[in-house]
Design a protein around this motif. Structure first.
Motif: not given
Length: 269
Positions: A136-154
């Motif tokens: 559940x927490x992982x899916x929350x984070x996945x949704x938050x990352x998808x909503x961000x314009x910039x994906x953090x670099x490695x």
């Protein structure tokens, strides 16, 4: 390790799966990135120190393994998932569930069929409960990352979970976030299979001269004052590289008590 952490974890995977996992999370284990976690580790260790001070004033026997598990769990939980650490201050159902999973796994090695059946059934129930919570927490984070314009670099991850989800996010959500859930969940279980701190404390208690040498090295690098030592550690974490004797003590402790050595069964006969 597979019954405890599943197949799709870097310690149990092979070939393409291992290569994919290694590529995804390698940057999180670079020395330069680990040093950025020195402040977090110091803060959590101060809570651990305060807890030990409180317990040492009492007359009751306590489990240092339980206390060390909370410290390790909070640090790992933050680094892996970027979840707020609170096991030391408030307790955590995740930690209790994972500890019970490990205890039940050992119980499954029993020769008594009733104990084995009961442990197996309980393990499945506890495992699902923990995995559902983490998922559940992982899916929350996945949704938050998808909503961000910039994906953090490695090179600049907020957590190992971000690294595992990064590729899926970059694919514009063509895969479901749930597919990445099993990987970090199993990884967290793996990191908690052994409370390594407990063995270091045990060995230092039996070899007091080693503890004196450790303190001498720590005082030389960070000073005798706790406050100044914390300041040096936070501002100049690269000084951790100078702790050659401390590193030797850690490696020797790992040689005597390897990670995961307790979850094994002797050959038949």
């Amino acid at each position: 390790m597979k019954p405890l952490v599943s197949d799709n974890v870097i310690m149990t995977a092979n070939r393409p799966i291992w290569k994919k996992l290694h590529s995804a999370i390698a940057s999180a284990f670079l020395a330069s990135h680990i040093r950025t976690q020195a402040g977090l580790t110091a803060d959590e260790t101060m809570l651990f120190r305060k807890r030990l001070q409180q317990l040492s004033k009492g007359s009751e026997v306590f489990s240092i393994e339980d206390e060390a598990a909370k410290l390790v769990f909070d640090i790992v939980r933050h680094i892996v998932f970027n979840f707020p650490p609170n096991a030391q201050t408030e307790g955590c159902s995740y930690l209790e569930g994972l500890k019970e999973t490990i205890e039940l796994f050992n119980a499954q090695l029993s020769k008594n069929p009733l104990i084995k059946l009961k442990a197996t059934t309980r393990t499945e129930w506890v495992g699902k409960r923990v995995d559902i919570s983490i998922a559940a927490k992982t899916c929350e984070r996945f949704a938050a990352l998808r909503s961000e314009i910039i994906v953090r670099s490695r090179k600049d991850p907020l957590s190992i979970l971000d690294l595992l989800l990064r590729e899926t996010v970059l694919q514009a959500g063509t895969e479901k976030g749930e597919k990445a859930v099993e990987l970090p969940a199993g990884g967290l279980k793996l990191l908690l299979t052994k409370d390594f701190f407990s063995f270091i404390y045990m060995l230092l208690e039996k070899h007091l001269e080693i503890g004196q040498k450790l303190r001498k090295e720590h005082n030389a690098i960070f000073g005798r004052s706790l406050a100044s030592g914390l300041e040096v550690l936070t501002e100049s974490p690269i000084k951790l590289n100078d702790m050659e004797y401390t590193t030797a003590v850690i490696k020797e402790s790992l040689r005597l008590f390897p990670v995961g050595f307790g979850v094994k069964e002797a050959p038949a006969g």
